[in-house]
Design an enzyme around this catalytic site. Sequence first.
Site, PDB file in Angstrom:
ATOM      1  N   VAL A  79       0.730  -1.283   0.266  1.00  0.00           N
ATOM      2  CA  VAL A  79      -0.320  -0.152   0.082  1.00  0.00           C
ATOM      3  C   VAL A  79       1.220   0.842  -0.179  1.00  0.00           C
ATOM      4  O   VAL A  79       1.734   1.534   1.284  1.00  0.00           O
ATOM      5  CB  VAL A  79      -0.580   0.173   0.959  1.00  0.00           C
ATOM      6  CG1 VAL A  79      -2.414   1.156   1.139  1.00  0.00           C
ATOM      7  CG2 VAL A  79      -1.617  -1.648   1.540  1.00  0.00           C
ATOM      8  N   SER A  80       0.573   2.511  -1.311  1.00  0.00           N
ATOM      9  CA  SER A  80       1.657   3.347  -1.148  1.00  0.00           C
ATOM     10  C   SER A  80       1.252   3.997   0.252  1.00  0.00           C
ATOM     11  O   SER A  80       2.941   4.161   0.381  1.00  0.00           O
ATOM     12  CB  SER A  80       1.170   4.053  -2.453  1.00  0.00           C
ATOM     13  OG  SER A  80      -0.501   4.754  -2.215  1.00  0.00           O
ATOM     14  N   ASP A  81       0.468   4.953   0.791  1.00  0.00           N
ATOM     15  CA  ASP A  81       0.372   5.377   1.565  1.00  0.00           C
ATOM     16  C   ASP A  81       1.189   4.477   3.132  1.00  0.00           C
ATOM     17  O   ASP A  81       2.143   4.970   3.947  1.00  0.00           O
ATOM     18  CB  ASP A  81      -0.456   6.783   1.553  1.00  0.00           C
ATOM     19  CG  ASP A  81      -1.468   5.348   2.414  1.00  0.00           C
ATOM     20  OD1 ASP A  81      -1.787   4.075   1.825  1.00  0.00           O
ATOM     21  OD2 ASP A  81      -2.583   5.384   2.648  1.00  0.00           O
ATOM     22  N   CYS A  82       0.513   3.094   3.606  1.00  0.00           N
ATOM     23  CA  CYS A  82       1.459   2.911   4.250  1.00  0.00           C
ATOM     24  C   CYS A  82       3.152   2.625   4.674  1.00  0.00           C
ATOM     25  O   CYS A  82       3.286   3.062   5.484  1.00  0.00           O
ATOM     26  CB  CYS A  82       0.558   1.110   4.485  1.00  0.00           C
ATOM     27  SG  CYS A  82      -1.135   1.187   4.553  1.00  0.00           S
ATOM     28  N   GLU A 100       4.396   6.077   5.501  1.00  0.00           N
ATOM     29  CA  GLU A 100       4.440   6.605   6.250  1.00  0.00           C
ATOM     30  C   GLU A 100       4.383   5.450   7.578  1.00  0.00           C
ATOM     31  O   GLU A 100       6.423   6.464   8.271  1.00  0.00           O
ATOM     32  CB  GLU A 100       3.061   6.495   7.331  1.00  0.00           C
ATOM     33  CG  GLU A 100       1.791   7.393   6.242  1.00  0.00           C
ATOM     34  CD  GLU A 100       2.221   8.637   6.429  1.00  0.00           C
ATOM     35  OE1 GLU A 100       2.963   9.105   7.444  1.00  0.00           O
ATOM     36  OE2 GLU A 100       1.632   9.607   5.893  1.00  0.00           O
TER      37      GLU A 100
END
Length: 331
Positions: free
Chosen positions: A197-200, A203
């Site tokens: 997952v790109s944002d996971c 972050e």
Amino acid sequence: LQKELFTQDYPSINFAAHRNSISDRDNYHPKSFILKGINWALVNVWNPYLRSDNLVKSAEDWTFHLIQREDENTNFQGLGPVNAPMNLLACYVHDGPDSYSVKRHRERLHDFLWMKNEGMLMNGTNGVQTWDTSFLIQAVIEAGLAEEPGWRSMLTKALGFLDDQQIREDCKDQEACYRQRRKGAWAFSTRDQGYTVSDCTSEAMKAVIMLQSLPGYPQLVSDDRIRDAIDTLLTMQNPSGGFASYEPTRGSEYMEYLNAAEVFGRIMVEYDYPECTTAVVTALSLFSQHDPTYRKAEIVKAKEGALKYIRKAQRSDGSWYGSWGICFTYA
């Protein structure tokens, strides 16, 4: 269950006649006339008259091969509680009720279930562990508490969790399984779930870099592994400059004409999201401070494209629409 769930005797229900019956309240994305036409042709022409046994066997074999790869690549957990029960049923039919695959699927279904005063409920994922841990680490650092003794033990354990949950290898038969690169990525919940997952990833990587840059914290995630995360993120940008969630856009939006979900829209292909794009931009920026020379030109180009998309996605009132959380606040 048949008596409890249905308003008439189960044997008397003509299910074929209700193929397109759905409550107006649930019919968020009605089936298109194209999909209804295709379904009619499949049921009334293709299945009874044209479909050969050899084609059925070939299709079923290939589908079960994909199910096996999904089970292998997610440790029998699946992407979520939608395909996991279906994979369980497929294994039950193909491998038998006492097979190892059925046993493991039954065990992993408990990851999604929980009890409250309303009864037993099903989560949309097996948790939010990586996501929440990443933000918790960042929040404590931003609050200026990370170097205080009372927080050090907890943050060290949190860093150890992110170290353990980073995905270290790509999927077996990745291309054949239509899977995105995942080496170096973090999933939404756990490594077992196994989906980039790109944002996971963004972050989690930010949390690791921020915490490991403070004195006294162990260097658990090496620079090579952080570079693996960057390599994966750079594969996820769309031609628009924006970033999607699980993979780049792989098909036309016209695929939505074949969307049979009814309760969900915009699910047939991936789309650009302001949340994912901004998360990646901030991660790339922090990484460039940490490791200035690695893939420098590609990172600059990716950020330029992302910023172009972010500006274009801004609404006339100055807001950005987000697809998760509280839409406008979150984005």
